[in-house]
Write a protein that holds these residues in place. Structure first.
Motif, PDB file in Angstrom:
ATOM      1  N   VAL A  30       0.833  -1.199   0.000  1.00 14.17           N
ATOM      2  CA  VAL A  30       0.000   0.000   0.000  1.00 14.17           C
ATOM      3  C   VAL A  30       0.869   1.251   0.000  1.00 14.17           C
ATOM      4  N   LEU A  31       1.941   1.233   0.787  1.00 16.95           N
ATOM      5  CA  LEU A  31       2.833   2.390   0.846  1.00 16.95           C
ATOM      6  C   LEU A  31       3.487   2.652  -0.508  1.00 16.95           C
ATOM      7  N   LEU A  32       3.950   1.599  -1.165  1.00 19.66           N
ATOM      8  CA  LEU A  32       4.562   1.756  -2.492  1.00 19.66           C
ATOM      9  C   LEU A  32       3.564   2.309  -3.498  1.00 19.66           C
ATOM     10  N   PHE A  33       2.335   1.789  -3.463  1.00 23.04           N
ATOM     11  CA  PHE A  33       1.306   2.252  -4.395  1.00 23.04           C
ATOM     12  C   PHE A  33       0.913   3.698  -4.092  1.00 23.04           C
ATOM     13  N   ALA A  34       0.830   4.035  -2.802  1.00 23.13           N
ATOM     14  CA  ALA A  34       0.462   5.404  -2.426  1.00 23.13           C
ATOM     15  C   ALA A  34       1.523   6.397  -2.892  1.00 23.13           C
ATOM     16  N   ILE A  35       2.799   6.048  -2.695  1.00 22.39           N
ATOM     17  CA  ILE A  35       3.880   6.938  -3.120  1.00 22.39           C
ATOM     18  C   ILE A  35       3.875   7.070  -4.640  1.00 22.39           C
ATOM     19  N   GLY A  36       3.735   5.928  -5.334  1.00 19.95           N
ATOM     20  CA  GLY A  36       3.728   5.965  -6.795  1.00 19.95           C
ATOM     21  C   GLY A  36       2.559   6.744  -7.350  1.00 19.95           C
ATOM     22  N   GLY A  37       1.358   6.543  -6.782  1.00 18.52           N
ATOM     23  CA  GLY A  37       0.189   7.278  -7.246  1.00 18.52           C
ATOM     24  C   GLY A  37       0.291   8.768  -6.963  1.00 18.52           C
ATOM     25  N   TRP A  38       0.831   9.114  -5.789  1.00 17.46           N
ATOM     26  CA  TRP A  38       0.947  10.529  -5.423  1.00 17.46           C
ATOM     27  C   TRP A  38       1.987  11.245  -6.281  1.00 17.46           C
ATOM     28  N   GLN A  39       3.067  10.560  -6.596  1.00 10.46           N
ATOM     29  CA  GLN A  39       4.085  11.169  -7.449  1.00 10.46           C
ATOM     30  C   GLN A  39       3.542  11.472  -8.846  1.00 10.46           C
ATOM     31  N   ARG A  40       2.537  10.724  -9.280  1.00  7.43           N
ATOM     32  CA  ARG A  40       1.973  10.899 -10.621  1.00  7.43           C
ATOM     33  C   ARG A  40       0.552  11.461 -10.544  1.00  7.43           C
ATOM     34  N   ARG A  41       0.239  12.185  -9.479  1.00 10.59           N
ATOM     35  CA  ARG A  41      -1.117  12.683  -9.274  1.00 10.59           C
ATOM     36  C   ARG A  41      -1.498  13.678 -10.367  1.00 10.59           C
ATOM     37  N   TRP A  42      -2.728  13.601 -10.768  1.00  6.35           N
ATOM     38  CA  TRP A  42      -3.275  14.498 -11.785  1.00  6.35           C
ATOM     39  C   TRP A  42      -4.765  14.215 -11.912  1.00  6.35           C
ATOM     40  N   ILE A  43      -5.466  15.084 -12.617  1.00  8.13           N
ATOM     41  CA  ILE A  43      -6.860  14.821 -12.983  1.00  8.13           C
ATOM     42  C   ILE A  43      -6.972  15.039 -14.480  1.00  8.13           C
ATOM     43  N   ALA A  44      -7.434  14.009 -15.155  1.00  2.02           N
ATOM     44  CA  ALA A  44      -7.526  14.036 -16.614  1.00  2.02           C
ATOM     45  C   ALA A  44      -8.673  14.925 -17.070  1.00  2.02           C
ATOM     46  N   ASP A  45      -8.634  15.300 -18.339  1.00  9.18           N
ATOM     47  CA  ASP A  45      -9.751  16.041 -18.920  1.00  9.18           C
ATOM     48  C   ASP A  45     -11.048  15.250 -18.759  1.00  9.18           C
ATOM     49  N   ASP A  46     -11.005  13.943 -18.987  1.00  8.92           N
ATOM     50  CA  ASP A  46     -12.199  13.116 -18.825  1.00  8.92           C
ATOM     51  C   ASP A  46     -12.631  13.052 -17.364  1.00  8.92           C
ATOM     52  N   GLY A  47     -11.691  13.176 -16.431  1.00  6.44           N
ATOM     53  CA  GLY A  47     -12.055  13.239 -15.028  1.00  6.44           C
ATOM     54  C   GLY A  47     -12.810  14.513 -14.690  1.00  6.44           C
ATOM     55  N   LEU A  48     -12.460  15.600 -15.349  1.00  2.00           N
ATOM     56  CA  LEU A  48     -13.178  16.860 -15.139  1.00  2.00           C
ATOM     57  C   LEU A  48     -14.595  16.801 -15.692  1.00  2.00           C
TER      58      LEU A  48
END
Length: 652
Positions: A30-48
């Motif tokens: 979970v820690l590895l996934f959290a760090i990896g996801g946070w480092q690549r955080r963003w919201i896509a146009d489709d997410g908006l």
């Protein structure tokens, strides 16, 4: 109790080590996934795009993208209402709500996957459970990209993980308790609301449960099965009726716009290799397949020792072998109907259902041509097939080192699989599959996160205003402010600036409002007020475009494009030169205006634009499937011919 008895019941040191190792593996993953996801955080146009609907819900306009037009632009119904609920309850900014919610659900998915896999292997005092398949998933760059993104990817894998854990608990339980069973079928029944194609997994799980023997209870088995049907089907069926009446379609408008029933096998295999090839994904999948088979054979051939106790799956009984119900005895037929039904409530059956669902969903993704976002459409399938080997069991050798080397070869295979998977994960985590940046290759597939990072000049585009630096978006906002009378904003053929088609005079006080016609719905709609109508040539938010045909060689996910002449006619803007943008044709606009009078087209538009009366609701329910199949020719002249109308520009 005598001290000797107490010490006999006390877990051994290895049992404590086993439980500690498993919990530590969960925390580490979970820690590895959290760090990896946070480092690549963003919201896509489709997410908006999702957030525009949530804004309308919060404003009291209903679950719509544009005021006064009932169009379901979000594929995941559950995701829309989850974001709405947490936005309403926290009153926090929408982008931050969706960012936190997506990441939290992505991390929860990993936990559920590992808990369910632990139930499968029945970790005991002589076994340690080590992360394996989960490392493959969290190492994939697309998995970390879509751990945030604002899309429903996190919800989908969280639901899959939860369903896997619940189903594995059901297969192991002694006895099955009715409240837990009903909770399981309720979660399974949510499948079409998570994503429409997830109904495949939901149906398989529900079918397995329905056909398996019912638990002992005060209810007759027939009555209990009826209760299961009601609990599983009430919410999705109720929403389906409401969707058909409210939107006039049997599924989200996105399925119409993207022609989810069409076939593009060649593009689908290109999309598959775009994920599998760069990361050599077939390597860990093959290794874990072998490891899973070996682990299952070991559990069958080597049952739990009398002194062992369950360390991480309390309440379960036995291993894979002893947990598979319906063993044959007393010479009874091996494949009698009763035996088959009893085998349905077994870990083996659960594994088969989830893996088969993953393979079938992969075939579906291949058929429709995949997606334009690198890896995204195949992430649930990868997650599904990795569930049984999310963790792998390593049993403590029960012989000398020399004997283990010669006879207990399975330990070496499983240990090698864990080590090899970890090594591959390090390689894949640092691999860049697509290096084209802002250039879209001939395959039409892009690294969506990198694309928008480069286009906006921001490492983490999250807020709507972060996309103002995307080409043309700031100019759109300025042009709307500069035209208080309203108008239709059309992107120029060079994609460098906007034309504003003006409304006819006399202009009413306060203007007639603005309409923006542009492909990128999220960044445009989230940077303008809700009274600005935003529609697109592909048809995600525009039924007229959604019902046109796919372009034979169009980019996947973007292979519909309605000519803007239709929008001039549909919005009633001035259709004469010099007020008409120079690249539009007066004759085409006149033909589009005539084509719009087609009775069937008018019926389609009224299903979403007409006042929602009871009669309209009932009419929509009856005609939803007919509306979904309706087709419009994108060239106005051909649409006139199809509908049998009189062409206004052809001399009689």
């Amino acid at each position: 109790m005598r001290p000797a008895d107490a010490s006999a019941r006390r877990p051994s040191r290895f049992a404590v080590l086993s439980a500690t190792t498993f919990v530590g593996g969960i925390v580490l993953t979970v820690l590895l996934f959290a760090i990896g996801g946070w480092q690549r955080r963003w919201i896509a146009d489709d997410g908006l795009i999702v957030l525009r609907t949530v804004r309308n819900l919060l404003a009291g306009n209903g679950p719509v993208f544009n005021q006064g037009e009932r169009v379901e632009t979000n594929t995941s119904t559950a995701w829309t209402y989850l974001v709405w609920f947490f936005s309403w309850s926290t009153q926090a900014r929408l982008e931050y709500v969706v960012l936190a919610l997506a990441l939290t659900m992505s991390l929860a998915a990993v936990v559920f996957a590992m808990l369910g896999s632990a139930r499968l292997w029945g970790g005991s005092g002589s076994t340690v459970l080590l992360p394996a398949g989960v490392l493959v998933y969290v190492a994939l760059p697309p998995a970390r990209d879509y751990a945030t993104s604002g899309l429903e990817s996190g919800l989908v894998i969280c639901w899959i993980g939860l369903l896997w854990w619940q189903t594995m608990r059901w297969s192991r339980a002694r006895p099955v308790r009715v409240p837990g069973l009903l909770a399981l079928v309720f979660v399974a029944g949510l499948a079409p609301l998570i994503r429409p194609e997830m109904a495949l997994l939901g149906v398989l799980v529900l079918g397995m449960i329905f056909l398996a023997p019912m638990p002992e209870s005060r209810l007759h088995p027939v009555v209990l099965r009826a209760v299961i049907v009601v609990v599983a089907g009430s919410v999705p069926l109720g929403y389906q009726i409401w969707r058909m009446g409210y939107y006039g379609l049997p599924y989200p408008n996105t399925a119409v716009a993207k022609d989810a029933g069409g076939a593009k096998w060649g593009q689908g295999f290109t999309y598959l290799w775009d994920l599998v090839g760069p990361y050599f994904l077939w390597v860990p999948l093959s290794v874990l397949l072998v490891a899973g088979v070996v682990a299952a054979r070991v559990r069958i051939a080597r049952p739990v020792a009398p002194g062992d106790h369950v360390a991480v799956a309390s309440g379960d009984h036995g291993s894979v072998a002893s947990g598979d119900h319906g063993s044959v005895s007393n010479g009874s037929p091996r494949w009698s109907a009763g035996q088959v039904r009893r085998r349905l409530r077994s870990p083996s059956a659960v594994v088969a259902v989830f893996v088969v669902a993953g393979l079938l969903l992969t075939l579906y993704a291949l058929r429709v041509g995949g997606d334009f976002m690198h890896g995204r459409m195949l992430l649930p399938q990868v997650f599904l097939v990795l569930l049984p080997v999310a963790v792998l069991p390593l049993s403590r050798p029960r012989a000398s080192l020399h004997a283990m080397r010669s006879g207990d070869w399975s330990f070496a295979v499983l240990a090698g699989a864990v080590v090899g998977t970890s090594g591959w994960a390090l390689f894949a985590a640092g691999t860049t599959a697509i290096t084209s940046g802002t250039e879209i290759s001939s395959t039409g597939i892009v690294d969506e996160r990198v694309y928008y990072v480069l286009q906006t000049g921001r490492d983490h585009p999250i807020l709507a205003e972060d996309y103002l630096d995307y080409p043309r978006v700031r100019a759109m906002v300025d042009d709307i402010a500069a035209t208080p009378d309203g108008g239709l904003l059309l992107n120029s053929p060079s994609f460098m600036f906007w034309y504003v088609a003006r409304p006819p005079a006399p202009i009413p006080e306060g203007g007639v409002g603005h309409t923006v016609y542009f492909l990128n719905l999220g960044m445009t709609s989230m940077n303008v007020p809700l009274d600005v109508r935003v529609i697109d040539p592909m048809g995600l938010a525009y039924p007229l475009a959604a019902h046109t045909g796919r372009l034979a060689d169009g980019r996947i996910g973007h292979d519909k494009s309605l000519y803007p002449d239709w929008v001039i006619a549909d919005t009633g803007m001035v259709d004469k030169k010099p007020w008409l943008p120079w690249y539009l044709d007066e004759k085409w606009v006149a033909q589009a205006r005539t084509a719009l009078t087609c009775p069937d087209t008018q019926a389609l538009l009224l299903s979403s634009r007409g006042p929602l009366t009871f009669e309209r609701f009932r009419h929509n329910v009856r005609n939803a499937f007919r509306f979904a199949d309706y087709h419009i020719e994108r060239v106005p002249k051909y649409e006139i011919q199809r509908c049998g109308l009189i062409d206004p520009v052809v001399p009689r």
